[in-house]
Design a protein around this motif. Structure first.
Motif, PDB file in Angstrom:
ATOM      1  N   UNK A  41       0.905  -1.348  -0.232  1.00 17.10           N
ATOM      2  CA  UNK A  41       0.012   0.182  -0.019  1.00 17.10           C
ATOM      3  C   UNK A  41       0.884   1.247  -0.054  1.00 17.10           C
ATOM      4  N   UNK A  42       2.151   1.251   0.083  1.00 13.54           N
ATOM      5  CA  UNK A  42       3.307   2.270   0.046  1.00 13.54           C
ATOM      6  C   UNK A  42       4.056   2.304  -1.104  1.00 13.54           C
ATOM      7  N   UNK A  43       4.237   3.396  -1.508  1.00 13.90           N
ATOM      8  CA  UNK A  43       4.789   3.708  -2.888  1.00 13.90           C
ATOM      9  C   UNK A  43       6.327   4.593  -2.625  1.00 13.90           C
ATOM     10  N   UNK A  44       5.976   5.727  -1.944  1.00 13.11           N
ATOM     11  CA  UNK A  44       6.984   6.495  -1.551  1.00 13.11           C
ATOM     12  C   UNK A  44       7.226   6.768   0.023  1.00 13.11           C
ATOM     13  N   UNK A  45       8.342   7.007   0.635  1.00 11.24           N
ATOM     14  CA  UNK A  45       8.512   7.215   2.036  1.00 11.24           C
ATOM     15  C   UNK A  45       9.311   8.585   2.156  1.00 11.24           C
ATOM     16  N   UNK A  46       8.731   9.757   2.839  1.00 18.84           N
ATOM     17  CA  UNK A  46       9.377  10.853   3.095  1.00 18.84           C
ATOM     18  C   UNK A  46      10.139  10.620   4.222  1.00 18.84           C
ATOM     19  N   UNK A  47      11.477  10.842   4.593  1.00 17.10           N
ATOM     20  CA  UNK A  47      12.075  10.796   5.898  1.00 17.10           C
ATOM     21  C   UNK A  47      11.928  12.388   6.451  1.00 17.10           C
ATOM     22  N   UNK A  48      11.009  12.558   7.231  1.00 12.44           N
ATOM     23  CA  UNK A  48      10.300  13.801   7.685  1.00 12.44           C
ATOM     24  C   UNK A  48      11.499  14.936   8.199  1.00 12.44           C
ATOM     25  N   UNK A  65      13.409   0.099   3.133  1.00 16.56           N
ATOM     26  CA  UNK A  65      12.220   0.648   2.119  1.00 16.56           C
ATOM     27  C   UNK A  65      12.668   0.208   0.840  1.00 16.56           C
ATOM     28  N   UNK A  66      13.961  -0.022   0.326  1.00 15.05           N
ATOM     29  CA  UNK A  66      13.888  -0.122  -1.045  1.00 15.05           C
ATOM     30  C   UNK A  66      13.922  -1.625  -1.296  1.00 15.05           C
ATOM     31  N   UNK A  67      14.260  -2.377  -0.304  1.00 14.24           N
ATOM     32  CA  UNK A  67      14.052  -3.995  -0.277  1.00 14.24           C
ATOM     33  C   UNK A  67      12.564  -4.216  -0.619  1.00 14.24           C
ATOM     34  N   UNK A  68      11.582  -3.279   0.101  1.00 13.43           N
ATOM     35  CA  UNK A  68      10.016  -3.468  -0.263  1.00 13.43           C
ATOM     36  C   UNK A  68       9.615  -2.857  -1.351  1.00 13.43           C
ATOM     37  N   UNK A  69      10.446  -2.221  -2.273  1.00 18.72           N
ATOM     38  CA  UNK A  69      10.014  -1.365  -3.642  1.00 18.72           C
ATOM     39  C   UNK A  69       9.521  -0.025  -3.135  1.00 18.72           C
ATOM     40  N   UNK A  70       9.794   0.551  -2.047  1.00 16.16           N
ATOM     41  CA  UNK A  70       9.469   1.748  -1.717  1.00 16.16           C
ATOM     42  C   UNK A  70      10.470   2.625  -1.886  1.00 16.16           C
ATOM     43  N   UNK A  71      10.143   3.826  -2.417  1.00 17.35           N
ATOM     44  CA  UNK A  71      11.044   5.080  -2.903  1.00 17.35           C
ATOM     45  C   UNK A  71      11.331   5.872  -1.640  1.00 17.35           C
TER      46      UNK A  71
END
Length: 256
Positions: A41-48, A65-71
């Motif tokens: 359900x997650x595509x992108x992750x911003x490190x706040x 994050x990258x291992x789960x295909x999240x940018x």
């Protein structure tokens, strides 16, 4: 077993219908448990904010994050801090060393002219996928709708993959007023003539998210979503909450 008729969702390596979460320092053990279940359900992750710079295990977090295909990418506050101290070359080198492929160019805290941001984007797009942000974190600043539209168009034309509409993690600035009310007139004008597949609307609360889902469709791009809200948001997108219960069974309400 699928037996309900639900709005059609984009899947896999999505180019739109994005959920961009914000990570304000989630411990890596907790993060791993959450991503194991909710990563689809997650595509992108911003490190706040600028938290990435002081995160002890930043390399591990990015790799997870990258291992789960999240940018993953770093919040615009860190970009602006480096801009202020004239450390952008060092910042870009640091991102490359960490394997971060996405860069946010913003002016939420500093008054960086549009011309200067466009120049930075022009240089950075050869090395990063660039996300730009429009709007101020100062809730007392108002931009005419025409400026919002023009700036978004110029940023996309300059090579940005996406443009974020400022909303803060509190939902009290940019596309929201000081009380957290959505500036619906602004949103209506933005979605009329712009490609919403290239805009990420910051929507930190379920109330904000439901507004955009109902106005734009199940595959609206939403940002500043709390990590723990990823599953709830997906349920909202698929009409599985009272406020989105009658969401039309279509992929893109306004554009497709």
């Amino acid at each position: 077993m699928d037996f309900l008729e639900l709005p059609k969702r984009t899947t896999g390596n999505r180019s739109y219908g994005l959920t961009s979460i914000v990570d304000f320092g989630t411990p890596i053990g907790e993060l791993e448990h959450i991503l194991k279940d909710y990563h689809p359900f997650i595509d992108i992750a911003k490190l706040g904010i600028g938290s990435a710079y002081v995160t002890p295990n930043i390399s591990q977090k990015i790799s997870l994050y990258q291992a789960y295909g999240i940018k993953p990418y770093c919040g615009g506050t860190l970009f602006e801090k480096c801009y202020l101290q004239q450390k952008l070359p060092e910042y870009f080198a640091w991102l490359k060393q960490l394997g971060v492929e996405w860069l946010e160019v913003s002016n939420g805290t500093l008054d960086i002219s549009l011309e200067e941001r466009l120049q930075i984007i022009s240089r950075a797009k050869d090395y990063f996928y660039v996300i730009a942000e429009v709007g101020s974190k100062d809730s007392t600043q108002e931009m005419p709708i025409s400026e919002w539209r023009a700036e978004i168009e110029l940023l996309l034309d300059a090579g940005c993959k996406y443009v974020i509409t400022e909303g803060r993690d509190s939902g009290t600035a940019g596309i929201y007023d000081q009380n957290g009310t959505i500036k619906s007139d602004l949103i209506q004008e933005l979605i009329k003539g712009l490609d919403c597949r290239k805009i990420i609307f910051e929507a930190p609360t379920p109330k904000h998210q439901m507004f955009f889902i109902n106005e734009v469709g199940a595959n609206v791009n939403l940002g500043n979503v709390k990590l723990t809200d990823a599953l709830i948001l997906e349920a909202q997108r698929q009409g599985l909450r009272s406020e989105t219960f009658f969401l039309e069974e279509q992929e893109w309400k306004l554009l497709l």
